[in-house]
Design a protein around this motif. Structure first.
Motif, short mmCIF file in Angstrom:
data_model
loop_
_atom_site.label_atom_id
_atom_site.label_comp_id
_atom_site.label_asym_id
_atom_site.label_seq_id
_atom_site.Cartn_x
_atom_site.Cartn_y
_atom_site.Cartn_z
N GLU A 1 -7.78 2.28 -1.77
CA GLU A 1 -6.95 2.45 -2.96
C GLU A 1 -6.04 1.24 -3.19
O GLU A 1 -5.35 0.79 -2.28
CB GLU A 1 -6.08 3.70 -2.84
CG GLU A 1 -6.79 4.99 -3.21
CD GLU A 1 -5.83 6.16 -3.25
OE1 GLU A 1 -5.73 6.79 -4.31
OE2 GLU A 1 -5.19 6.44 -2.22
N ASP A 2 -6.03 0.75 -4.41
CA ASP A 2 -5.12 -0.32 -4.84
C ASP A 2 -5.28 -1.61 -4.05
O ASP A 2 -4.37 -2.44 -4.01
CB ASP A 2 -3.66 0.13 -4.74
CG ASP A 2 -3.38 1.34 -5.63
OD1 ASP A 2 -4.07 1.47 -6.67
OD2 ASP A 2 -2.49 2.13 -5.30
N ASP B 1 -12.05 8.31 7.80
CA ASP B 1 -12.20 7.84 6.42
C ASP B 1 -13.68 7.50 6.23
O ASP B 1 -14.51 8.38 6.26
CB ASP B 1 -11.26 6.66 6.16
CG ASP B 1 -9.80 7.11 6.20
OD1 ASP B 1 -9.48 8.11 5.53
OD2 ASP B 1 -9.00 6.49 6.90
N ARG C 1 0.11 4.44 1.01
CA ARG C 1 -0.03 5.44 2.06
C ARG C 1 -0.39 4.79 3.37
O ARG C 1 -1.12 3.81 3.38
CB ARG C 1 -1.13 6.43 1.69
CG ARG C 1 -0.77 7.36 0.57
CD ARG C 1 -1.76 8.49 0.54
NE ARG C 1 -2.65 8.36 -0.60
CZ ARG C 1 -3.71 9.10 -0.79
NH1 ARG C 1 -4.06 9.98 0.12
NH2 ARG C 1 -4.46 8.94 -1.84
N PRO D 1 -9.01 1.84 -11.36
CA PRO D 1 -9.70 1.73 -10.07
C PRO D 1 -11.19 2.02 -10.24
O PRO D 1 -11.59 2.93 -10.96
CB PRO D 1 -9.02 2.81 -9.21
CG PRO D 1 -7.72 3.09 -9.89
CD PRO D 1 -7.97 2.89 -11.34
N PRO E 1 -14.87 11.74 -4.07
CA PRO E 1 -13.56 11.49 -4.69
C PRO E 1 -12.41 11.78 -3.73
O PRO E 1 -11.39 11.10 -3.74
CB PRO E 1 -13.56 12.47 -5.88
CG PRO E 1 -15.00 12.71 -6.17
CD PRO E 1 -15.69 12.67 -4.84
N GLU E 2 -12.59 12.79 -2.88
CA GLU E 2 -11.63 13.13 -1.83
C GLU E 2 -12.43 13.60 -0.62
O GLU E 2 -13.58 14.04 -0.76
CB GLU E 2 -10.69 14.26 -2.29
CG GLU E 2 -9.77 13.90 -3.43
CD GLU E 2 -8.58 13.07 -2.98
OE1 GLU E 2 -8.36 12.96 -1.75
OE2 GLU E 2 -7.84 12.57 -3.86
N PRO F 1 -15.20 8.02 1.28
CA PRO F 1 -14.21 8.60 0.38
C PRO F 1 -13.69 7.51 -0.56
O PRO F 1 -13.58 6.35 -0.17
CB PRO F 1 -13.11 9.10 1.31
CG PRO F 1 -13.74 9.16 2.65
CD PRO F 1 -14.75 8.07 2.68
N LEU F 2 -13.39 7.89 -1.75
CA LEU F 2 -12.94 6.91 -2.75
C LEU F 2 -11.43 6.86 -2.88
O LEU F 2 -10.90 6.24 -3.80
CB LEU F 2 -13.58 7.25 -4.11
CG LEU F 2 -15.10 7.31 -4.11
CD1 LEU F 2 -15.62 7.62 -5.51
CD2 LEU F 2 -15.70 5.99 -3.60
N THR F 3 -10.75 7.50 -1.94
CA THR F 3 -9.29 7.51 -1.94
C THR F 3 -8.79 7.11 -0.57
O THR F 3 -9.56 6.95 0.37
CB THR F 3 -8.75 8.90 -2.30
OG1 THR F 3 -9.29 9.86 -1.38
CG2 THR F 3 -9.10 9.30 -3.71
N ASP F 4 -7.51 6.98 -0.45
CA ASP F 4 -6.78 6.63 0.77
C ASP F 4 -6.57 5.12 0.83
O ASP F 4 -7.19 4.34 0.10
CB ASP F 4 -7.46 7.13 2.03
CG ASP F 4 -6.43 7.45 3.12
OD1 ASP F 4 -5.28 7.01 2.98
OD2 ASP F 4 -6.78 8.13 4.09
N SER G 1 0.85 -1.18 0.00
CA SER G 1 0.00 0.00 0.00
C SER G 1 0.88 1.24 0.00
O SER G 1 1.92 1.29 0.65
CB SER G 1 -0.91 0.02 1.23
OG SER G 1 -1.87 -0.99 1.12
#
Length: 262
Positions: free
Chosen positions: A137-138, A117, A12, A64, A101-102, A130-133, A10
Motif C-alpha cells: 500500500e502507498d 502477507d 501501518r 492504487p 483485496p483483503e 493480498p492487495l492491502t497492507d 507508511s
C-alpha cells in the motif's frame, strides 16, 4: 519471507511472516546443508537472459493499482523463467496467482496464516498476494517487485525438486531445522536477485532506488530468538550475488559456510 520495515510515511506497521509448513511457504524451519542439496540442473542452467519488464506504477493519478502491478510483474517472471527453463531442458509450468483485496478466512485449503502477507502455497503451486497492507500500500519503491520475485523463487525451487528434498530433511532431522530453513529462504532471495538483475535496464529506476532496496533487505534480517531468514547482511549478500551473476549458479546456499547463512 518476512516483510521489511515500512518506508518512511507508511501508514501501518508490517506484520511478521507466519510459519506455514508443507502447504504454504512463508517462513520455514531449517537443518543441515548438504543433506538438501538442490537439483544440479537448476544450478547448471546458465545465465538468465536479459529481458524487458515494463513496470507499471503502483499508484496512477492517485489511484492504487496493486492488482495491475503484480499481474504485470508475474507476467514478466513467467516469460523470463519459462524461456530459461526451455533452454536448459527443464520442465516448467506457470504458477497460479491469487489476488485478494483483503486477507481471507481460508487460503490453499487452510485458514489464512496469522501474520502472513504474500506467500507461496507449495502443494497448489499458487502465489498469494493480498492487495492491502504496508508491504504494497502507498509504496513507490522496488520492495513489492522484490517480494513477488522472492515468492516466485519458491516456485522455481518447487519445480526443480528443491522443496521436496528440503521437506524430507526437515522431517528426518529435527536438530538442524533452523539452518536449513535459512538456506532455503536465502536461495529465494538470491533467485529474486537473478531476475531483478536481468530486467534492471528496462526498469525506470535510479541507482538510489537500488541502494534503498539493499538497505531495506539489510533491515529485514532476523531479530530476537527466531532465525528463519538470515541476518540482514546475509540477505543483502545473497540477493546481490544473484543480481550480479544473473545465474542460479550463484545461488548455491546449500554448500555455503554456516557464517554465510546465519
Amino acid at each position: 519471507m518476512r516483510f521489511l520495515p515500512p518506508r518512511a510515511g507508511s501508514r501501518r506497521p508490517l506484520r511478521r511472516w507466519a510459519l506455514l509448513s508443507a502447504v504454504c511457504l512463508a517462513v520455514l524451519p531449517a537443518g543441515v546443508a548438504q543433506a538438501a542439496a538442490p537439483q544440479p540442473s537448476l544450478l547448471k542452467s546458465g545465465r538468465l537472459a536479459a529481458t524487458s519488464c515494463p513496470e507499471p506504477p503502483l499508484i496512477d493519478r492517485g489511484v492504487p493499482q496493486p492488482g495491475e502491478y503484480l499481474t504485470a510483474v508475474v507476467k514478466c517472471l513467467n516469460t523470463s523463467w519459462s524461456a530459461h527453463f526451455a533452454r536448459a531442458g527443464l520442465r516448467f509450468r506457470t504458477p497460479t496467482v491469487r489476488l485478494y483485496p483483503e486477507p481471507a478466512r481460508r487460503v490453499c485449503g487452510i485458514p489464512w496464516p496469522q501474520g502472513a502477507d504474500a506467500f507461496y502455497c507449495t502443494k497448489r503451486a499458487t502465489l498469494v498476494f493480498p492487495l492491502t497492507d504496508a508491504w504494497i500500500e502507498d509504496r513507490t519503491d522496488l520492495y513489492p517487485f522484490k517480494v513477488a520475485a522472492h515468492e516466485y523463487g519458491h516456485h522455481l525451487q518447487s519445480l526443480t525438486g528443491i522443496w521436496d528434498r528440503y521437506e524430507r530433511r526437515v522431517h528426518s532431522d529435527h536438530t538442524r531445522q533452523a539452518e536449513l530453513g535459512r538456506r532455503y529462504e536465502l536461495q529465494a532471495d538470491c533467485l529474486s536477485g537473478v531476475f531483478l538483475g536481468s530486467v534492471r535496464d528496462s526498469l525506470p529506476r535510479t541507482d538510489q532506488d537500488w541502494r534503498a532496496l539493499s538497505e531495506m533487505l539489510r533491515a529485514s534480517g532476523d531479530e530476537g530468538e527466531r532465525h528463519t531468514h538470515g541476518s540482514g547482511a546475509n540477505r543483502v549478500r545473497w540477493f546481490e550475488r544473484g543480481y550480479r551473476a544473473l545465474s542460479p549458479a550463484a545461488c548455491d546456499t546449500w554448500t555455503a559456510a554456516p557464517s554465510r547463512v546465519s
